[in-house]
Scaffold this active site. Structure first.
Site, short mmCIF file in Angstrom:
data_model
loop_
_atom_site.label_atom_id
_atom_site.label_comp_id
_atom_site.label_asym_id
_atom_site.label_seq_id
_atom_site.Cartn_x
_atom_site.Cartn_y
_atom_site.Cartn_z
N HIS A 101 -44.69 -5.27 -10.12
CA HIS A 101 -43.68 -6.18 -10.09
C HIS A 101 -45.10 -7.11 -9.81
CE1 HIS A 101 -39.80 -5.88 -8.32
NE2 HIS A 101 -40.38 -4.86 -8.78
N GLU A 133 -37.03 -7.19 -15.87
CA GLU A 133 -36.34 -8.34 -15.01
C GLU A 133 -36.94 -9.74 -14.92
OE1 GLU A 133 -37.26 -5.86 -12.24
OE2 GLU A 133 -35.11 -5.30 -12.32
#
Length: 329
Positions: free
Chosen positions: A40, A108
């Site tokens: 992330h 994403e």
């Protein structure tokens, strides 16, 4: 439980690198095997508070544990060119031979839009990922290679640091098309916990793709990432779920949302009932064991668990004693 492995999904969105390394070593002491580390650039919600560089942390995790490990998952087609992902994965496997794997996904917006480019619809993201896979496979060959495709260019080059054998590549899949292509093109499957009906469909499509490519899906790694909330009381388990992992109760696609602060606003709409069928929240270890046993029975042979609360030490001890030894294949 000889042919089922229970590892930890290292939530680098929640825990600092040093804490993640400490917890990985502790998990191994309690019978967990393996680490699936989140890649992330931002956490889902600000309350989670971290987002370290996965490749740095993977090296530290490897140095302090003895099980398998890999990114779960990295996107090789926006923030980082697939050539860099290939180099990172090859270096990790050359350093820790036989232990690593490369998990890739289509990305994403939360993590990938930061480079400021156009954020495409899902079908294009999948095409980019599959072309990135082609680039990575070329580089893993060790030969001088080049590439000129729809999305990526690679001038004639090679990987100079290579392991004896390249790490296996697993693709994160949840839709019918990507599940089939994963079986056909990859060495294994990664998917998040979901209803047994949805998971059986994913496994069925994965099997179709594998058999098309002349592979036996029964012998291929099928990795499942499971988020759960365990605590000493049900009240604490629910509080942890609502405060630390509200994204687990969001019943909509999340790939197009760009900011942790947007997720934070959406989290205000999440209610306990939204976790139903999506994440087990309970103080009873046996409730969690029964849920995990269904995943084992469905055919998953490697399951990586993430307890969403901060109570990691207690959770690892309880699950190591009361859950992992009771799972059967």
């Amino acid at each position: 439980m000889s042919d089922v492995q229970i590892g930890v999904a290292a939530a680098l969105e929640q825990f600092s690198p040093r804490e993640s390394v400490r917890l990985a070593a502790l998990a191994e002491q309690h019978g967990f095997s393996g680490q699936m580390a989140a890649d992330h650039f931002q956490p889902w919600v600000p309350a989670q508070g971290e987002a370290s560089f996965v490749w740095s942390v993977l090296a530290s995790l490897a140095e302090n544990t003895s099980g398998d490990l890999g990114p779960g998952v990295t996107c090789p087609s926006f923030r980082l060119h697939p050539a860099l992902i290939a180099q990172a994965a090859a270096t990790l496997e050359a350093t820790y031979p036989g232990r690593t794997w490369l998990g890739i996904g289509s990305g994403e917006a939360l993590n990938e839009h930061i480079i400021g480019g156009y954020w495409p619809e899902a079908p294009e993201r999948v095409r980019r990922m599959l072309e990135a896979l082609e680039v990575i496979h070329k580089l893993f060959s060790g030969k001088d290679v080049k590439h000129s495709g729809e999305f990526f260019k690679l001038h004639t080059t090679r990987l100079w640091t290579l392991p004896d054998a390249p790490p296996p590549i697993y693709i994160a899949s949840a839709a019918p098309y990507t599940s089939r292509k994963t079986g056909e093109l990859a060495d294994g499957l990664i998917t998040p916990g979901a209803s047994l009906e949805k998971l059986s469909g994913i496994l069925e499509n994965f099997g179709k793709g594998a058999r098309k490519a002349g592979k036996d899906p029964d012998t291929m790694p099928k990795l499942l990432q499971v988020h759960l909330s365990w605590a000493a009381t049900d009240e604490e388990a629910w509080r942890n779920a609502m405060e630390q992992w509200p994204n687990g109760g969001m019943k909509f696609p999340k790939a197009d949302i760009r900011s942790p602060f947007d997720f934070e606003q959406m989290a205000k709409l999440v209610r306990p009932e939204d976790f139903e069928g999506r994440m087990v929240v309970s103080a009873d270890p046996d409730v969690h064991r029964a849920a995990l046993q269904k995943f084992v029975d469905a055919g998953f042979n490697r399951i990586y668990l993430h307890n969403v609360g901060r109570n990691q030490d207690e959770w690892l001890e309880v699950f190591g004693r009361e859950v992992i030894p009771k799972l059967t294949r």
